[in-house]
Write a protein that holds these residues in place. Sequence first.
Motif, short mmCIF file in Angstrom:
data_model
loop_
_atom_site.label_atom_id
_atom_site.label_comp_id
_atom_site.label_asym_id
_atom_site.label_seq_id
_atom_site.Cartn_x
_atom_site.Cartn_y
_atom_site.Cartn_z
N TRP A 128 -20.54 89.03 8.47
CA TRP A 128 -19.20 89.17 9.06
C TRP A 128 -18.20 89.68 8.02
O TRP A 128 -17.40 90.58 8.29
CB TRP A 128 -18.76 87.82 9.64
CG TRP A 128 -17.43 87.83 10.32
CD1 TRP A 128 -17.16 88.26 11.58
CD2 TRP A 128 -16.18 87.37 9.77
NE1 TRP A 128 -15.82 88.10 11.85
CE2 TRP A 128 -15.19 87.55 10.76
CE3 TRP A 128 -15.81 86.83 8.53
CZ2 TRP A 128 -13.85 87.21 10.56
CZ3 TRP A 128 -14.48 86.49 8.34
CH2 TRP A 128 -13.52 86.68 9.35
N LEU A 129 -18.29 89.13 6.78
CA LEU A 129 -17.41 89.62 5.70
C LEU A 129 -17.70 91.10 5.42
O LEU A 129 -16.77 91.90 5.25
CB LEU A 129 -17.61 88.80 4.42
CG LEU A 129 -17.08 87.35 4.42
CD1 LEU A 129 -17.56 86.61 3.16
CD2 LEU A 129 -15.55 87.31 4.50
N GLU A 130 -18.99 91.46 5.40
CA GLU A 130 -19.35 92.88 5.16
C GLU A 130 -18.77 93.78 6.25
O GLU A 130 -18.25 94.86 5.97
CB GLU A 130 -20.88 93.06 5.12
CG GLU A 130 -21.52 92.55 3.84
CD GLU A 130 -23.02 92.82 3.79
OE1 GLU A 130 -23.55 93.57 4.65
OE2 GLU A 130 -23.70 92.25 2.90
N LYS A 131 -18.83 93.29 7.49
CA LYS A 131 -18.31 94.09 8.61
C LYS A 131 -16.80 94.27 8.49
O LYS A 131 -16.27 95.37 8.69
CB LYS A 131 -18.68 93.37 9.91
CG LYS A 131 -18.30 94.13 11.15
CD LYS A 131 -18.80 93.39 12.39
CE LYS A 131 -17.89 93.69 13.58
NZ LYS A 131 -18.23 92.87 14.74
N ARG A 132 -16.10 93.19 8.13
CA ARG A 132 -14.65 93.27 7.93
C ARG A 132 -14.32 94.27 6.81
O ARG A 132 -13.35 95.03 6.90
CB ARG A 132 -14.08 91.89 7.55
CG ARG A 132 -14.21 90.83 8.63
CD ARG A 132 -13.10 90.95 9.66
NE ARG A 132 -11.78 90.98 9.04
CZ ARG A 132 -11.02 89.93 8.82
NH1 ARG A 132 -11.43 88.74 9.16
NH2 ARG A 132 -9.83 90.05 8.26
N LEU A 133 -15.13 94.23 5.75
CA LEU A 133 -14.88 95.15 4.62
C LEU A 133 -15.09 96.60 5.03
O LEU A 133 -14.28 97.46 4.70
CB LEU A 133 -15.81 94.79 3.46
CG LEU A 133 -15.39 93.58 2.63
CD1 LEU A 133 -16.50 93.17 1.68
CD2 LEU A 133 -14.11 93.90 1.84
N LYS A 134 -16.17 96.85 5.79
CA LYS A 134 -16.44 98.23 6.23
C LYS A 134 -15.29 98.74 7.08
O LYS A 134 -14.89 99.89 6.97
CB LYS A 134 -17.76 98.31 6.99
CG LYS A 134 -18.95 98.28 6.05
CD LYS A 134 -20.29 98.36 6.77
CE LYS A 134 -21.42 98.05 5.80
NZ LYS A 134 -22.52 97.28 6.44
#
Length: 341
Positions: free
Chosen positions: A149-155
């Motif tokens: 989820w953090l990776e998705k927010r970053l992308k």
Amino acid sequence: MASPKVAVVGAGVIGLSTALCITETCPSCSVTVLSDQFSPNTTSDVAAGMLIPHTYPDTPIHRQKQWFKETFTYLFAISNSTEASEAGIHLVSGWQVFKSPPKEELPFWSDIVLGFRPMSEAELQKFPQHRFGQAFTTLKCDCPPYLLWLEKRLKATGTQMYTRKVADLWELHGEYDIIVNCAGMGAQQLVGDKQLIPVRGQVLKVHAPWVKLFIRDGDGLTYIYPGVHRVTLGGTRVKGSWSLSPDAGTARDIFDRCCSLEPSLQGAQDIEVKVGLRPSRQCVRVQREILSQGGVKLPVVHNYGHGAGGFSVHRGTATEAAHLVGECISALQGSSSRAKL
Ligand SMILES: Cc1cc2nc3c(=O)[nH]c(=O)nc-3n(C[C@H](O)[C@H](O)[C@H](O)COP(=O)(O)OP(=O)(O)OC[C@H]3O[C@@H](n4cnc5c(N)ncnc54)[C@H](O)[C@@H]3O)c2cc1C
Ligand SMILES: *[C@@H]1O[C@H](CO)[C@@H](O)[C@H](O)[C@H]1NC(C)=O
Ligand SMILES: *[C@@H]1O[C@H](CO)[C@@H](O)[C@H](O)[C@H]1NC(C)=O
């Protein structure tokens, strides 16, 4: 400097949350995450992700409390939103039990978790080996979902993420203006920190969906932490061990210890054994440093050494590290405007 280039080294819970905080506090920054491993292959993926602070002996308690409070508030809001299930964030209630009176009747975090109270005599009847206990509700981050989820927010913010092992921070000089070191145990090699010591932890992740309450022995060794899909059973703490291979005898011992607290775990299925190395230090290192080599300067912000409690304080230390990145940018802007004069 129109858009400062920031490289965050590490993609565990600390690197990803720090990168996210930087994009929030410095929207004009161009942020890149460089890491040799990503979820599901980090230490953060092994953790239970429970918000129960570990105490860092050399970090002032008020600072640890602030970090925990900020993390709790941030995750409580996520747990109360439509994102909760995708982010893997949920509230969980349970008990911490003790054989002898707990060192602290009111730990520093007791007014941050919800409904902290001594256990009743009736509740303690479940634990004949234990005589004291504390009941409370806290939050849990399920991993990998929370890291993804953090990776998705970053992308979504345009952050680049690359698989890359950094051998020396200086190799990033020229490519990036500011380096943020969130390498966890990798910082021992990367910055030669001898104070950073691995504390090996082995856990079992099992299918036992009927277990709804967490149980933690106050000695910190045995714990049962139910997540959305799996229950984490722990654990071990072996200081100085670098071994990542699971030990079968230890797995059996963890299972037996957990079954003595929760006999129904005898029926647990699909048992998976995981090992992680806690990046332990007397105090978390959240600090700004200017590296200098032959008159060339490289601004670095460190954020590592979270040991047994990285999830519990990650948002607090990420906010602080992002603030230090802001200070580095001001300093760079000051020196570049002086250079123009
Ligand atoms: C069994 C176990 C249970 C735990 N349970 C809990 C819990 O319930 N609650 C809690 O709060 N904490 C818990 N922890 C502690 C928690 O896991 C750690 O504090 C936390 O994961 C540390 O996060 P990190 O991002 O610093 O490290 P990591 O997750 O290890 O991430 C470090 C990252 O840096 C990258 N990296 C390292 N060196 C380099 C390099 N030279 N170049 C490029 N990339 C590099 C790695 O690939 C990785 O992506 C537990 C730990 C273990 C082992
Ligand atoms: C995790 O490690 C496995 C085994 O080495 C590898 O196949 C996989 O691609 C890795 N995953 C990520 C996201 O790096
Ligand atoms: C929980 O959600 C409700 C409804 O959206 C909102 O009014 C409330 O402020 C939220 N509380 C927290 C702690 O996020």
